[in-house]
Write a protein that holds these residues in place. Structure first.
Motif, mmCIF file in Angstrom:
data_model
loop_
_atom_site.group_PDB
_atom_site.id
_atom_site.type_symbol
_atom_site.label_atom_id
_atom_site.label_comp_id
_atom_site.label_asym_id
_atom_site.label_seq_id
_atom_site.Cartn_x
_atom_site.Cartn_y
_atom_site.Cartn_z
ATOM 1 N N LEU A 29 44.578 -6.734 -25.639
ATOM 2 C CA LEU A 29 43.673 -5.820 -26.310
ATOM 3 C C LEU A 29 43.833 -4.392 -25.801
ATOM 4 C CD1 LEU A 29 40.408 -7.969 -26.463
ATOM 5 C CD2 LEU A 29 42.072 -7.559 -28.275
ATOM 6 N N ARG A 30 44.031 -4.227 -24.492
ATOM 7 C CA ARG A 30 44.216 -2.876 -23.956
ATOM 8 C C ARG A 30 45.510 -2.253 -24.485
ATOM 9 N NH1 ARG A 30 44.857 -2.852 -18.558
ATOM 10 N NH2 ARG A 30 44.813 -5.108 -18.264
ATOM 11 N N ALA A 31 46.554 -3.081 -24.628
ATOM 12 C CA ALA A 31 47.815 -2.567 -25.180
ATOM 13 C C ALA A 31 47.640 -2.168 -26.643
ATOM 14 C CB ALA A 31 48.907 -3.627 -25.034
ATOM 15 N N ARG A 32 46.924 -2.966 -27.414
ATOM 16 C CA ARG A 32 46.663 -2.616 -28.814
ATOM 17 C C ARG A 32 45.873 -1.313 -28.916
ATOM 18 N NH1 ARG A 32 43.903 -7.518 -31.780
ATOM 19 N NH2 ARG A 32 43.682 -5.845 -33.336
ATOM 20 N N HIS A 33 44.900 -1.124 -28.030
ATOM 21 C CA HIS A 33 44.103 0.091 -28.059
ATOM 22 C C HIS A 33 44.949 1.315 -27.726
ATOM 23 C CE1 HIS A 33 40.653 2.655 -27.874
ATOM 24 N NE2 HIS A 33 40.798 2.892 -26.572
ATOM 25 N N ARG A 34 45.811 1.194 -26.710
ATOM 26 C CA ARG A 34 46.685 2.330 -26.358
ATOM 27 C C ARG A 34 47.634 2.650 -27.500
ATOM 28 N NH1 ARG A 34 46.979 -0.353 -21.304
ATOM 29 N NH2 ARG A 34 49.023 -1.196 -21.918
ATOM 30 N N TYR A 35 48.188 1.613 -28.119
ATOM 31 C CA TYR A 35 49.136 1.839 -29.214
ATOM 32 C C TYR A 35 48.432 2.491 -30.410
ATOM 33 C CZ TYR A 35 52.775 0.851 -32.653
ATOM 34 O OH TYR A 35 53.735 0.980 -33.622
ATOM 35 N N ALA A 36 47.186 2.056 -30.695
ATOM 36 C CA ALA A 36 46.438 2.666 -31.797
ATOM 37 C C ALA A 36 46.143 4.131 -31.515
ATOM 38 C CB ALA A 36 45.144 1.895 -32.029
ATOM 39 N N LYS A 37 45.840 4.485 -30.269
ATOM 40 C CA LYS A 37 45.593 5.877 -29.921
ATOM 41 C C LYS A 37 46.855 6.718 -30.098
ATOM 42 C CE LYS A 37 43.268 7.019 -26.339
ATOM 43 N NZ LYS A 37 42.793 7.111 -24.952
ATOM 44 N N GLN A 38 47.991 6.149 -29.686
ATOM 45 C CA GLN A 38 49.251 6.881 -29.856
ATOM 46 C C GLN A 38 49.564 7.113 -31.321
ATOM 47 O OE1 GLN A 38 52.184 4.596 -27.765
ATOM 48 N NE2 GLN A 38 51.287 4.988 -25.733
ATOM 49 N N LEU A 39 49.328 6.112 -32.178
ATOM 50 C CA LEU A 39 49.572 6.285 -33.609
ATOM 51 C C LEU A 39 48.662 7.353 -34.211
ATOM 52 C CD1 LEU A 39 50.067 2.610 -34.886
ATOM 53 C CD2 LEU A 39 51.797 4.372 -34.590
ATOM 54 N N ARG A 40 47.393 7.363 -33.811
ATOM 55 C CA ARG A 40 46.479 8.377 -34.339
ATOM 56 C C ARG A 40 46.874 9.781 -33.879
ATOM 57 N NH1 ARG A 40 42.524 4.407 -33.106
ATOM 58 N NH2 ARG A 40 42.063 5.485 -31.153
ATOM 59 N N GLU A 41 47.292 9.906 -32.632
ATOM 60 C CA GLU A 41 47.724 11.216 -32.145
ATOM 61 C C GLU A 41 48.996 11.681 -32.849
ATOM 62 O OE1 GLU A 41 48.167 10.791 -27.978
ATOM 63 O OE2 GLU A 41 45.995 10.648 -27.578
ATOM 64 N N LYS A 42 49.904 10.739 -33.077
ATOM 65 C CA LYS A 42 51.138 11.099 -33.767
ATOM 66 C C LYS A 42 50.854 11.501 -35.215
ATOM 67 C CE LYS A 42 55.751 9.283 -34.785
ATOM 68 N NZ LYS A 42 56.665 8.115 -34.660
ATOM 69 N N GLN A 43 49.946 10.775 -35.876
ATOM 70 C CA GLN A 43 49.610 11.105 -37.262
ATOM 71 C C GLN A 43 48.871 12.447 -37.350
ATOM 72 O OE1 GLN A 43 47.054 8.216 -39.051
ATOM 73 N NE2 GLN A 43 47.293 9.029 -41.129
#
Length: 379
Positions: free
Chosen positions: A358-372
């Motif tokens: 879950l922590r990895a999914r949360h970090r990956y989602a944050k990276q996608l939002r920042e990239k977008q």
């Protein structure tokens, strides 16, 4: 083909349980200073879980949530008003034969006479008690207490009850809005959770709701069983108003230890007043009450509440004493449901924070939002 490794759910460790106990104690201290809101909230929650089943039946029949909650509350409070009117008319009939003060004095004198007769019997059986003049000492204490009770305690009791009445009227309104807007409130909380933790948060909300529901439904079932057992036992030995006495004693048992003692004293006083010349009736009432408590602790409690709060008995007993030490009678009554809810929240949050997936999914989602968000920006 290699099977995917299964993720084993770890139970809460000592750090999580330390936090659960600390948060429970802190909430007990805070709730002690907010009893004007806590008690109506408890009564509102009890009404909510009592009416939740009938409201769900209306929902399955096609009624909307607002209409279902209004119908259920209108029927419940209408029946409650009819019961109150019946009780007041019964009270008016009693006033024709005597005032409430005369009735209370009658039962008080019956209880005092029972204690005096018991002590006299003990002095006959045990001469050392006669040498201590136990009966005369107790008579002096009783006389001082009865002579000063109205001046020292009665006014305070009446003023306190009058002060609590407005806040207790909040309970019906809380129950109605819990029924009508409870689902909306859960959705409001779920929208504030990151997407990676969304499923587990829904599970957390469901578990908290189920824990509270099972606890209060179990207490209601336990109250019905205690009322029937006590009422039947008191009816067998010939005590007046057995079902009413059983019901009041079962309600008092919601407060651990203290409530049971008060209920037993009340039953013994009524039994002693009904049969002043036959002390065996009062002793029989004590035996019935003890038998009902044993059935409650070893048979009824495991059936109704044992499966709702999955806690070790040592923790349960310790938390009851801690709740009483921190918040008095209110702490005794609130500590177990509060600990159950905090336990569910603490264990689930502990799993959320320590789950690497879950922590990895949360970090990956944050990276996608920042990239977008920065995709159209140029340095």
């Amino acid at each position: 083909m290699i099977a995917a490794p299964t993720v084993r759910e770890e139970r809460a460790g000592p750090v999580v349980w330390t936090g659960i106990i600390a948060v429970t104690c802190l909430l007990l201290v805070l709730l002690e200073h907010m009893l004007w809101l806590v008690l109506p909230l408890i009564f509102g929650i009890v009404m909510y879980y009592t009416l939740l089943g009938p409201m769900r039946r209306l929902l399955r029949l096609g009624f909307s949530r607002s209409v279902s909650s209004m119908l259920v509350c209108a029927i419940f409070f209408g029946l409650s008003a009819l019961v109150l009117v019946a009780a007041l008319s019964w009270n008016a009939g009693l006033e024709d034969s005597g005032s409430w003060s005369d009735t209370l004095a009658l039962y008080a004198n019956g209880g005092v006479a029972f204690v005096r007769n018991t002590m006299a019997l003990l002095e006959v059986k045990f001469p050392i008690l006669a040498e201590m003049h136990l009966t005369s000492l107790a008579n002096k204490r009783f006389k001082v207490f009865t002579d000063t009770f109205a001046q020292r305690y009665l006014t305070t009791i009446l003023v306190t009850a009058a002060g609590w009445l407005p806040s207790l009227l909040l309970a019906p309104f809380l129950a109605f809005f819990f029924l009508r807007d409870g689902l909306r409130f859960k959705k409001f909380l779920a929208r504030a959770v990151p997407n990676a933790y969304f499923e587990r948060t829904l599970f957390l909300l469901h578990q908290v709701d189920q824990t509270a529901r099972r606890y209060f439904e179990g207490m209601l079932k336990l109250t019905v069983l205690d009322t029937l057992v006590l009422g039947f036992g008191l009816w067998v030995i010939g005590v007046s108003s057995p079902l009413l006495l059983g019901f009041i004693s079962a309600l008092l048992a919601w407060v651990p230890f203290i409530g049971s003692v008060v209920g037993c004293v009340m039953v013994v006083i009524v039994a002693a007043t009904d049969a002043p010349s036959n002390p065996l009736v009062a002793y029989g009432a004590i035996a019935v009450f003890i038998l009902a408590r044993l059935l409650d602790d070893f048979v009824f409690m495991p059936i109704t509440l044992g499966r709702s709060l999955k806690m070790h008995p040592l923790i349960t007993v310790l938390m009851i004493f801690i709740g009483g030490a921190l918040s008095g009678v209110a702490g005794l009554m609130l500590v177990l449901p509060l600990l159950g809810v905090v336990m569910v929240i603490g264990e689930t949050l502990g799993r959320l924070m320590t789950n690497p997936r879950l922590r990895a999914r949360h970090r990956y989602a944050k990276q996608l939002r920042e990239k977008q968000a920065s995709g159209d920006l140029k340095v």
